[in-house]
Design a protein around this motif. Sequence first.
Motif, short mmCIF file in Angstrom:
data_model
loop_
_atom_site.label_atom_id
_atom_site.label_comp_id
_atom_site.label_asym_id
_atom_site.label_seq_id
_atom_site.Cartn_x
_atom_site.Cartn_y
_atom_site.Cartn_z
N GLY A 21 0.81 -1.21 0.00
CA GLY A 21 0.00 0.00 0.00
C GLY A 21 0.84 1.26 0.00
N THR A 22 0.25 2.33 -0.51
CA THR A 22 0.95 3.62 -0.56
C THR A 22 0.32 4.65 0.37
N TRP A 23 -0.86 4.31 0.92
CA TRP A 23 -1.61 5.34 1.64
C TRP A 23 -0.89 5.86 2.88
N MET A 24 -0.02 5.06 3.49
CA MET A 24 0.65 5.50 4.72
C MET A 24 2.00 6.15 4.44
N VAL A 25 2.40 6.20 3.17
CA VAL A 25 3.70 6.80 2.82
C VAL A 25 3.55 7.77 1.64
N PRO A 26 2.71 8.79 1.77
CA PRO A 26 2.50 9.73 0.66
C PRO A 26 3.80 10.46 0.30
N THR A 27 4.12 10.48 -0.96
CA THR A 27 5.33 11.17 -1.42
C THR A 27 5.30 12.64 -1.03
N LYS A 28 4.11 13.25 -1.05
CA LYS A 28 3.97 14.67 -0.70
C LYS A 28 4.47 14.94 0.72
N LEU A 29 4.11 14.06 1.67
CA LEU A 29 4.56 14.26 3.05
C LEU A 29 6.07 14.09 3.16
N MET A 30 6.63 13.15 2.39
CA MET A 30 8.08 12.98 2.39
C MET A 30 8.77 14.22 1.83
N ASP A 31 8.26 14.68 0.70
CA ASP A 31 8.87 15.85 0.06
C ASP A 31 8.83 17.08 0.98
N GLU A 32 7.78 17.16 1.81
CA GLU A 32 7.62 18.32 2.70
C GLU A 32 8.25 18.08 4.06
N GLY A 33 8.82 16.89 4.27
CA GLY A 33 9.48 16.60 5.53
C GLY A 33 8.54 16.47 6.72
N LYS A 34 7.30 16.11 6.46
CA LYS A 34 6.31 15.99 7.54
C LYS A 34 6.33 14.57 8.11
N TRP A 35 7.41 14.27 8.82
CA TRP A 35 7.64 12.90 9.29
C TRP A 35 6.70 12.50 10.42
N ASP A 36 6.27 13.45 11.23
CA ASP A 36 5.33 13.13 12.30
C ASP A 36 3.97 12.72 11.72
N GLU A 37 3.53 13.44 10.67
CA GLU A 37 2.27 13.10 10.03
C GLU A 37 2.36 11.73 9.35
N LEU A 38 3.48 11.49 8.68
CA LEU A 38 3.68 10.19 8.02
C LEU A 38 3.73 9.08 9.07
N GLY A 39 4.43 9.34 10.16
CA GLY A 39 4.51 8.35 11.24
C GLY A 39 3.13 8.01 11.80
N ALA A 40 2.26 9.02 11.90
CA ALA A 40 0.91 8.79 12.40
C ALA A 40 0.13 7.88 11.45
N LEU A 41 0.29 8.08 10.14
CA LEU A 41 -0.37 7.23 9.16
C LEU A 41 0.13 5.79 9.26
N VAL A 42 1.43 5.64 9.44
CA VAL A 42 2.03 4.32 9.60
C VAL A 42 1.47 3.65 10.86
N ARG A 43 1.43 4.40 11.94
CA ARG A 43 0.94 3.88 13.22
C ARG A 43 -0.52 3.44 13.10
N ASP A 44 -1.33 4.24 12.41
CA ASP A 44 -2.74 3.89 12.20
C ASP A 44 -2.87 2.61 11.39
N ALA A 45 -2.04 2.47 10.36
CA ALA A 45 -2.09 1.27 9.52
C ALA A 45 -1.73 0.02 10.32
N VAL A 46 -0.68 0.14 11.14
CA VAL A 46 -0.24 -0.99 11.96
C VAL A 46 -1.33 -1.38 12.96
N ALA A 47 -1.92 -0.37 13.60
CA ALA A 47 -2.97 -0.63 14.59
C ALA A 47 -4.18 -1.28 13.94
N HIS A 48 -4.47 -0.87 12.71
CA HIS A 48 -5.67 -1.37 12.02
C HIS A 48 -5.56 -2.86 11.69
N VAL A 49 -4.37 -3.30 11.31
CA VAL A 49 -4.23 -4.69 10.85
C VAL A 49 -3.81 -5.64 11.97
N ASN A 50 -3.58 -5.12 13.15
CA ASN A 50 -3.16 -5.99 14.26
C ASN A 50 -4.21 -6.05 15.36
#
Length: 207
Positions: free
Chosen positions: A178-207
């Motif tokens: 999936g790409t939804w938790m690693v948007p290129t836009k957030l990487m390009d803008e250096g918004k690592w906390d926002e990206l981390g939150a998406l990753v954390r949500d994805a992990v919580a959802h599938v576990n």
Amino acid sequence: MTTLNEKLASLKVIPVIAINKVEDAIPLGRALVENGMPCAEVTLRTECAIEAIRVMRKEFPDMLIGSGTVLTNEQVDASIDAGVDFIVSPGFNPRTVQYCIDKGVAIVPGVNNPSLVEQAMEMGLRTLKFFPAAPSGGVSMLKALTAVYPVNFMPTGGVSLANVDEYLNIPAVLACGGTWMVPTKLMDEGKWDELGALVRDAVAHVN
């Protein structure tokens, strides 16, 4: 030793990443690892992808790292040299598959119909990427394939937080790309906390 399939099954979601700047590799890796997703499929669709893999491998030696969108034998060589654990291709190219087999690196090629599954099985493969998942019939098509063929799948393409459960509920599905938790836009803008939150949500959802 844990097999690739076991690692994929334990992770359940593999982030599919298009990275534009090498200097983003370390903060990206940190955002993934620290939020419970120590894995990455870095697609070779950007010029810096191989170098980003190399940097990520050095900084995070225990991460599961694959290279995606691999189309040529030269890209296979570059991926192995950068330290990947596995190769992912969007389609099924017998030449690339055989090259990976000869090189001793795992490849998960893309398939989306019975004929391609059978060709992959003929070459000894039992773990395949179902791609592009949504346009190819999604869950219903995948269920039809898994009812016939004794292989495992990693569906990718149109998988999101809204439908990932439907795919993961199919016994033959090891993990979803999936790409939804690693948007290129957030990487390009250096918004690592926002990206981390998406990753954390994805992990919580599938576990």
